[in-house]
Design a protein around this motif. Structure first.
Motif, short mmCIF file in Angstrom:
data_model
loop_
_atom_site.label_atom_id
_atom_site.label_comp_id
_atom_site.label_asym_id
_atom_site.label_seq_id
_atom_site.Cartn_x
_atom_site.Cartn_y
_atom_site.Cartn_z
N VAL A 11 5.40 12.13 -1.27
CA VAL A 11 5.24 11.53 0.07
C VAL A 11 3.99 10.68 0.09
O VAL A 11 3.99 9.54 0.56
CB VAL A 11 5.16 12.62 1.16
CG1 VAL A 11 4.83 11.98 2.51
CG2 VAL A 11 6.47 13.38 1.25
N LYS A 12 2.88 11.23 -0.43
CA LYS A 12 1.60 10.51 -0.42
C LYS A 12 1.70 9.16 -1.12
O LYS A 12 1.12 8.17 -0.67
CB LYS A 12 0.51 11.36 -1.08
CG LYS A 12 0.06 12.55 -0.27
CD LYS A 12 -1.02 13.33 -1.01
CE LYS A 12 -1.52 14.50 -0.19
NZ LYS A 12 -2.58 15.25 -0.92
N TYR A 13 2.43 9.12 -2.22
CA TYR A 13 2.49 7.89 -3.00
C TYR A 13 3.73 7.05 -2.70
O TYR A 13 4.01 6.09 -3.39
CB TYR A 13 2.39 8.20 -4.50
CG TYR A 13 0.96 8.52 -4.89
CD1 TYR A 13 0.06 7.50 -5.21
CD2 TYR A 13 0.48 9.82 -4.84
CE1 TYR A 13 -1.26 7.77 -5.52
CE2 TYR A 13 -0.84 10.10 -5.14
CZ TYR A 13 -1.70 9.09 -5.49
OH TYR A 13 -3.02 9.35 -5.77
N CYS A 67 0.84 -1.20 0.00
CA CYS A 67 0.00 0.00 0.00
C CYS A 67 0.88 1.25 0.00
O CYS A 67 2.00 1.23 0.50
CB CYS A 67 -0.91 0.02 1.23
SG CYS A 67 -2.32 -1.12 1.13
N CYS A 68 0.33 2.33 -0.55
CA CYS A 68 1.02 3.61 -0.46
C CYS A 68 0.46 4.39 0.72
O CYS A 68 -0.60 4.07 1.25
CB CYS A 68 0.90 4.40 -1.77
SG CYS A 68 -0.78 4.90 -2.20
N PHE A 69 1.18 5.42 1.11
CA PHE A 69 0.81 6.17 2.31
C PHE A 69 -0.56 6.83 2.19
O PHE A 69 -1.36 6.81 3.11
CB PHE A 69 1.91 7.21 2.59
CG PHE A 69 1.80 7.87 3.93
CD1 PHE A 69 1.44 7.15 5.07
CD2 PHE A 69 2.09 9.23 4.08
CE1 PHE A 69 1.36 7.77 6.32
CE2 PHE A 69 2.02 9.86 5.32
CZ PHE A 69 1.64 9.12 6.44
N VAL A 70 -0.87 7.40 1.02
CA VAL A 70 -2.11 8.15 0.88
C VAL A 70 -3.35 7.24 0.95
O VAL A 70 -4.38 7.64 1.49
CB VAL A 70 -2.12 8.99 -0.42
CG1 VAL A 70 -2.19 8.11 -1.67
CG2 VAL A 70 -3.28 9.99 -0.40
N PHE A 88 -3.55 4.51 2.69
CA PHE A 88 -3.64 4.18 4.10
C PHE A 88 -4.34 5.31 4.86
O PHE A 88 -5.23 5.07 5.68
CB PHE A 88 -2.24 3.94 4.66
CG PHE A 88 -2.16 3.92 6.16
CD1 PHE A 88 -2.49 2.77 6.86
CD2 PHE A 88 -1.76 5.04 6.86
CE1 PHE A 88 -2.42 2.75 8.26
CE2 PHE A 88 -1.68 5.03 8.24
CZ PHE A 88 -2.01 3.88 8.94
N ILE A 89 -3.95 6.55 4.58
CA ILE A 89 -4.57 7.71 5.23
C ILE A 89 -6.06 7.77 4.90
O ILE A 89 -6.90 7.98 5.78
CB ILE A 89 -3.88 9.02 4.78
CG1 ILE A 89 -2.43 9.06 5.28
CG2 ILE A 89 -4.65 10.24 5.28
CD1 ILE A 89 -1.62 10.22 4.72
N HIS A 90 -6.37 7.58 3.62
CA HIS A 90 -7.77 7.63 3.18
C HIS A 90 -8.58 6.53 3.86
O HIS A 90 -9.70 6.78 4.34
CB HIS A 90 -7.84 7.49 1.67
CG HIS A 90 -9.14 7.91 1.08
ND1 HIS A 90 -9.39 9.18 0.59
CD2 HIS A 90 -10.30 7.24 0.92
CE1 HIS A 90 -10.63 9.26 0.16
NE2 HIS A 90 -11.20 8.09 0.34
N ALA A 91 -8.02 5.33 3.92
CA ALA A 91 -8.72 4.20 4.53
C ALA A 91 -8.94 4.44 6.02
O ALA A 91 -10.02 4.16 6.55
CB ALA A 91 -7.93 2.91 4.31
N GLU A 92 -7.92 4.96 6.70
CA GLU A 92 -8.06 5.21 8.13
C GLU A 92 -9.11 6.28 8.40
O GLU A 92 -9.87 6.19 9.38
CB GLU A 92 -6.73 5.62 8.76
CG GLU A 92 -6.80 5.63 10.28
CD GLU A 92 -5.48 5.93 10.96
OE1 GLU A 92 -4.94 7.01 10.71
OE2 GLU A 92 -5.00 5.08 11.73
N THR A 93 -9.20 7.28 7.53
CA THR A 93 -10.21 8.33 7.68
C THR A 93 -11.62 7.74 7.55
O THR A 93 -12.51 8.06 8.33
CB THR A 93 -10.00 9.43 6.62
OG1 THR A 93 -8.68 9.97 6.77
CG2 THR A 93 -11.02 10.54 6.77
#
Length: 250
Positions: A222-224, A95-98, A100-105
């Motif tokens: 960073v996001k990707y 997974c990429c960082f962005v 993960f952030i979207h999923a956690e949100t």
């Protein structure tokens, strides 16, 4: 009689049968339901002749399933419309960082929501599950190991209207998500401990803080970036800060 004891041993049908039950409390009735779903055809024939006390002695084998994290996509694909979608790899390794952030949100909204739960679960699924990318080149130095297309949040809204997931599949995905997140949290406890580092602008602030330091490039880069690369970097920053803080006491 020994029941199947690992997720990898189960068929897709068995996974979908027990997933909704494991999201409930481990009552005796639910333990029996899990037990019966895990029986092989040969075991089922013998089980049908069991006395209640014999069934009772087997329940401990069913109850342990409530503490078995699901970190690997046992059902790795699904069809939606005319497209085949891929689940993320074990423990979100590619997974990429962005995303993960979207999923956690989405998950945080899901945790606090009392309505529209199914749609939020579908949104979580379609955040992390995507069609196969078209530019796969395993021999290329640029290959990052992820078979899914590049994450694009703009596509989720159009895809969610086509979603028609069963309750069993939703339950399975929630168990998979929870298992992967448990692994991530256990691996990086200093990042995910309560009250650490994401106040104010949350994960978006973290993205821009990292971008300001230039380690991974621009905010978009960073996001990707790969999730574990970013989390390891944050973990090191946390470690370095603690070391510096301790040195100031001397």
């Amino acid at each position: 009689m020994e029941l199947l004891s690992s997720w990898e041993q189960l068929s897709a049908e068995q996974v979908l049968a027990i997933a909704p039950i494991l999201l409930q409390k481990p009552s005796i009735a639910n333990q029996i339901a899990v037990l019966e779903a895990l029986l092989t055809p040969e075991q089922a024939f013998v089980y049908a002749q069991f006395m209640p006390e014999q069934v009772s002695k087997m329940l401990h084998q069913a109850k342990v399933w409530w503490s078995k994290p699901l970190k690997k996509p046992i059902i790795p694909t699904f069809s939606m419309g005319d497209m085949q979608y891929l689940l993320p790899d074990e423990c979100f390794y590619h997974c990429c960082f962005v995303e993960f952030i979207h999923a956690e949100t989405v998950y945080q909204r899901l945790s606090s929501s009392e309505s529209g739960v199914d749609r939020l679960v579908d949104q979580l699924i379609l955040t992390l599950c995507r069609p196969q990318r078209q530019d796969i080149a395993i021999e290329s130095p640029e290959w990052d190991g992820d078979y899914r297309e590049r994450f694009n949040p703009e596509l989720i809204a159009s895809r969610i209207d086509k979603a028609n997931f069963s309750m069993s599949f939703r339950a399975y995905f929630m168990l998979f998500y929870a298992g992967c997140m448990q692994f991530v949290h256990d691996r990086y406890p200093s990042i995910f401990k309560k009250g650490s580092g994401k106040a104010g602008f949350g994960w978006t602030g973290v993205v821009y803080d990292i971008a300001d330091k230039g380690t991974f490039g621009t905010a978009l880069e960073v996001k990707y970036s790969p999730l574990y690369n970013v989390l390891t970097y944050l973990d090191k920053c946390q470690y370095d800060f603690i070391q510096w803080k301790n040195s100031q006491k001397n």
